[in-house]
Design a protein around this motif. Structure first.
Motif, PDB file in Angstrom:
ATOM      1  N   ALA A  74       0.669  -1.840   0.312  1.00  0.00           N
ATOM      2  CA  ALA A  74       0.267   0.098  -0.073  1.00  0.00           C
ATOM      3  C   ALA A  74       0.958   1.239   0.056  1.00  0.00           C
ATOM      4  CB  ALA A  74      -1.346  -0.369   1.706  1.00  0.00           C
ATOM      5  N   ARG A  75       2.021   1.427   0.974  1.00  0.00           N
ATOM      6  CA  ARG A  75       2.590   2.456   1.462  1.00  0.00           C
ATOM      7  C   ARG A  75       3.331   2.875  -0.006  1.00  0.00           C
ATOM      8  NH1 ARG A  75       2.143   3.029   7.282  1.00  0.00           N
ATOM      9  NH2 ARG A  75      -0.502   3.538   7.847  1.00  0.00           N
ATOM     10  N   LYS A  76       3.684   2.073  -0.262  1.00  0.00           N
ATOM     11  CA  LYS A  76       5.543   1.911  -1.127  1.00  0.00           C
ATOM     12  C   LYS A  76       5.358   0.608  -1.395  1.00  0.00           C
ATOM     13  CE  LYS A  76      10.016   3.441  -1.264  1.00  0.00           C
ATOM     14  NZ  LYS A  76      11.511   3.842   0.115  1.00  0.00           N
ATOM     15  N   PRO A  77       4.789   0.615  -2.400  1.00  0.00           N
ATOM     16  CA  PRO A  77       5.085  -1.058  -3.460  1.00  0.00           C
ATOM     17  C   PRO A  77       7.029  -1.253  -4.012  1.00  0.00           C
ATOM     18  CG  PRO A  77       4.447   0.896  -4.801  1.00  0.00           C
ATOM     19  CD  PRO A  77       4.650   1.361  -3.893  1.00  0.00           C
ATOM     20  N   ARG A  78       6.550  -2.476  -3.946  1.00  0.00           N
ATOM     21  CA  ARG A  78       8.455  -3.076  -4.316  1.00  0.00           C
ATOM     22  C   ARG A  78       8.476  -3.098  -5.623  1.00  0.00           C
ATOM     23  NH1 ARG A  78       9.134  -8.104  -1.144  1.00  0.00           N
ATOM     24  NH2 ARG A  78      11.025  -8.124  -2.118  1.00  0.00           N
ATOM     25  N   CYS A  79       8.478  -1.843  -6.115  1.00  0.00           N
ATOM     26  CA  CYS A  79       8.301  -1.872  -7.902  1.00  0.00           C
ATOM     27  C   CYS A  79       9.758  -2.558  -8.830  1.00  0.00           C
ATOM     28  CB  CYS A  79       7.970  -0.313  -8.422  1.00  0.00           C
ATOM     29  SG  CYS A  79       6.937  -0.199  -8.234  1.00  0.00           S
ATOM     30  N   ALA A  80      10.574  -2.440  -7.898  1.00  0.00           N
ATOM     31  CA  ALA A  80      11.939  -2.924  -8.325  1.00  0.00           C
ATOM     32  C   ALA A  80      11.927  -4.520  -8.579  1.00  0.00           C
ATOM     33  CB  ALA A  80      13.014  -2.252  -7.597  1.00  0.00           C
ATOM     34  N   ASP A  81      11.211  -5.067  -7.616  1.00  0.00           N
ATOM     35  CA  ASP A  81      10.753  -6.599  -7.939  1.00  0.00           C
ATOM     36  C   ASP A  81      10.234  -6.632  -8.472  1.00  0.00           C
ATOM     37  OD1 ASP A  81      13.625  -6.349  -5.741  1.00  0.00           O
ATOM     38  OD2 ASP A  81      11.997  -5.920  -4.122  1.00  0.00           O
ATOM     39  N   CYS A  82       8.972  -6.001  -9.147  1.00  0.00           N
ATOM     40  CA  CYS A  82       7.742  -6.570  -9.648  1.00  0.00           C
ATOM     41  C   CYS A  82       8.083  -6.639 -11.214  1.00  0.00           C
ATOM     42  CB  CYS A  82       6.492  -5.141  -9.347  1.00  0.00           C
ATOM     43  SG  CYS A  82       5.537  -5.818 -10.334  1.00  0.00           S
ATOM     44  N   LEU A  83       7.462  -8.070 -11.152  1.00  0.00           N
ATOM     45  CA  LEU A  83       7.294  -9.744 -12.182  1.00  0.00           C
ATOM     46  C   LEU A  83       7.042  -8.785 -13.785  1.00  0.00           C
ATOM     47  CD1 LEU A  83       6.442 -12.676 -12.418  1.00  0.00           C
ATOM     48  CD2 LEU A  83       5.495 -10.390 -11.236  1.00  0.00           C
ATOM     49  N   ILE A  84       5.697  -7.536 -13.082  1.00  0.00           N
ATOM     50  CA  ILE A  84       5.131  -7.005 -14.339  1.00  0.00           C
ATOM     51  C   ILE A  84       5.579  -5.454 -14.524  1.00  0.00           C
ATOM     52  CG2 ILE A  84       3.449  -8.993 -13.597  1.00  0.00           C
ATOM     53  CD1 ILE A  84       1.657  -6.541 -12.630  1.00  0.00           C
ATOM     54  N   ARG A  85       6.595  -5.070 -14.122  1.00  0.00           N
ATOM     55  CA  ARG A  85       6.381  -3.954 -14.034  1.00  0.00           C
ATOM     56  C   ARG A  85       6.489  -2.729 -15.238  1.00  0.00           C
ATOM     57  NH1 ARG A  85      10.424  -0.059 -10.417  1.00  0.00           N
ATOM     58  NH2 ARG A  85      10.850   1.079 -12.510  1.00  0.00           N
ATOM     59  N   ASP A  86       6.755  -3.695 -16.309  1.00  0.00           N
ATOM     60  CA  ASP A  86       7.484  -2.799 -17.614  1.00  0.00           C
ATOM     61  C   ASP A  86       5.075  -3.286 -18.275  1.00  0.00           C
ATOM     62  OD1 ASP A  86       7.362  -6.129 -17.594  1.00  0.00           O
ATOM     63  OD2 ASP A  86       7.807  -5.872 -19.437  1.00  0.00           O
ATOM     64  N   LEU A  87       4.309  -4.067 -17.451  1.00  0.00           N
ATOM     65  CA  LEU A  87       3.198  -3.632 -18.289  1.00  0.00           C
ATOM     66  C   LEU A  87       2.294  -3.406 -17.330  1.00  0.00           C
ATOM     67  CD1 LEU A  87       2.906  -7.861 -18.520  1.00  0.00           C
ATOM     68  CD2 LEU A  87       3.438  -6.643 -20.136  1.00  0.00           C
ATOM     69  N   CYS A  88       2.696  -2.484 -16.010  1.00  0.00           N
ATOM     70  CA  CYS A  88       1.569  -1.756 -15.131  1.00  0.00           C
ATOM     71  C   CYS A  88       1.859  -0.838 -15.677  1.00  0.00           C
ATOM     72  CB  CYS A  88       2.562  -1.541 -13.994  1.00  0.00           C
ATOM     73  SG  CYS A  88       1.783  -1.493 -12.400  1.00  0.00           S
ATOM     74  N   PRO A  89       0.429   0.356 -15.653  1.00  0.00           N
ATOM     75  CA  PRO A  89       0.647   1.802 -16.427  1.00  0.00           C
ATOM     76  C   PRO A  89       0.449   2.299 -14.902  1.00  0.00           C
ATOM     77  CG  PRO A  89      -1.033   1.273 -15.893  1.00  0.00           C
ATOM     78  CD  PRO A  89      -0.857  -0.753 -14.928  1.00  0.00           C
ATOM     79  N   PHE A  90       1.076   1.952 -13.930  1.00  0.00           N
ATOM     80  CA  PHE A  90       0.897   2.759 -12.872  1.00  0.00           C
ATOM     81  C   PHE A  90       2.768   4.377 -12.801  1.00  0.00           C
ATOM     82  CE2 PHE A  90       2.507   3.436  -7.780  1.00  0.00           C
ATOM     83  CZ  PHE A  90       1.514   4.377  -7.348  1.00  0.00           C
ATOM     84  N   GLU A  91       1.652   5.258 -12.049  1.00  0.00           N
ATOM     85  CA  GLU A  91       2.544   6.016 -13.003  1.00  0.00           C
ATOM     86  C   GLU A  91       3.687   6.851 -11.265  1.00  0.00           C
ATOM     87  OE1 GLU A  91       0.727   9.565 -14.467  1.00  0.00           O
ATOM     88  OE2 GLU A  91       0.160   8.621 -16.005  1.00  0.00           O
ATOM     89  N   GLU A  92       3.558   6.266 -10.366  1.00  0.00           N
ATOM     90  CA  GLU A  92       4.185   6.471  -9.472  1.00  0.00           C
ATOM     91  C   GLU A  92       4.850   5.112  -8.159  1.00  0.00           C
ATOM     92  OE1 GLU A  92       1.748   8.403  -6.390  1.00  0.00           O
ATOM     93  OE2 GLU A  92       0.493   9.591  -7.949  1.00  0.00           O
ATOM     94  N   LYS A  93       5.722   4.944  -9.622  1.00  0.00           N
ATOM     95  CA  LYS A  93       6.693   3.716  -9.264  1.00  0.00           C
ATOM     96  C   LYS A  93       7.634   3.704  -8.129  1.00  0.00           C
ATOM     97  CE  LYS A  93       5.630   0.828 -13.483  1.00  0.00           C
ATOM     98  NZ  LYS A  93       4.851   1.308 -14.508  1.00  0.00           N
ATOM     99  N   THR A  94       8.117   3.391  -7.297  1.00  0.00           N
ATOM    100  CA  THR A  94       9.095   3.622  -6.622  1.00  0.00           C
ATOM    101  C   THR A  94      10.267   2.327  -7.353  1.00  0.00           C
ATOM    102  OG1 THR A  94       8.593   1.389  -5.738  1.00  0.00           O
ATOM    103  CG2 THR A  94       7.952   3.458  -4.391  1.00  0.00           C
ATOM    104  N   GLU A  95      11.533   3.568  -6.920  1.00  0.00           N
ATOM    105  CA  GLU A  95      12.858   2.040  -7.176  1.00  0.00           C
ATOM    106  C   GLU A  95      13.590   2.033  -6.643  1.00  0.00           C
ATOM    107  OE1 GLU A  95      14.279   3.284 -10.720  1.00  0.00           O
ATOM    108  OE2 GLU A  95      11.977   4.595 -11.003  1.00  0.00           O
TER     109      GLU A  95
END
Length: 214
Positions: A193-214
């Protein structure tokens, strides 16, 4: 809330989920249909880990509706006192156990309507039991799925019923059985919820979420 993803993107997402974890499992401890029903009912507004801590010793000796009635309200209340809202949940479990003994021969019904008629059992609880025990492709939308569905566009909706319908309407049929487990686990451990682990996400490139974390 993201827009609904297209069919091909959703298929690609669930193909990856399936490749990573072909047979995802729910994390609530249970030994049979009855203990699963009780565990899910107890898990409302509580963590699976917290419920498991209380139910592992409980289910070692209490694994049928009749045994629960033999334990009694006072005994059950003491056993689950570490779980939130334990007093009301204990009353619900005792009453649903009475109904199972009186009306269903001590067995857990495989009908959503029958399950939802039990005290403390809502649509989400019924869907978990139907999916995990009876292998019905029912979708139990919890807070993790609601967040993930709206953040990614996999199954957006303003309420849980809309998200549930979006899962059924837009996720390919071959992924329906495990869809809610894949999403719960991804939302619980990666798309937090508060700080998604976008760097570890296997669908990062398919996800439209704009506020991705590093």
């Amino acid at each position: 809330m993201a827009r609904q993803l297209d069919y091909h993107t959703i298929r690609a997402i669930f193909t990856r989920f399936q490749a990573q974890e072909p047979e995802p499992k729910g994390e609530l401890y249970h030994t049979n249909a009855y203990t699963l029903l009780v565990a899910v009912a107890l898990s409302a507004q509580a963590t699976d880990a917290g419920v498991n801590k209380a139910t592992r010793p409980l289910f070692a000796s209490v694994d049928t509706p009749q045994k629960m009635l033999d334990l009694g309200l006072e005994g059950l209340t003491e056993a689950i006192k570490t779980i939130g809202l334990f007093r009301q949940k204990a009353k619900n479990v005792i009453r649903l156990s009475e109904i199972l003994v009186e009306q269903y021969g001590g067995e857990v019904p495989s009908s959503r309507a029958a399950l939802q008629s039990l005290p403390g059992v809502g649509r989400k609880t019924a869907n978990v039991v139907l999916n995990m025990w009876w292998h019905v492709p029912a979708q139990a939308v919890d807070t993790h799925i609601f967040r993930l569905g709206n953040r990614t566009g996999i199954c957006p909706g303003k309420d849980v019923e809309t998200v549930e319908r979006a899962i059924e309407d837009h996720i390919p049929a071959e992924f329906q059985q495990h869809a809610h487990h894949w999403m719960i686990l991804h939302g619980r451990y990666i798309c937090t919820a508060r700080k998604p682990r976008c760097a570890d996400c296997l669908i990062r490139d398919l996800c439209p979420f704009e506020e991705k974390t590093e």
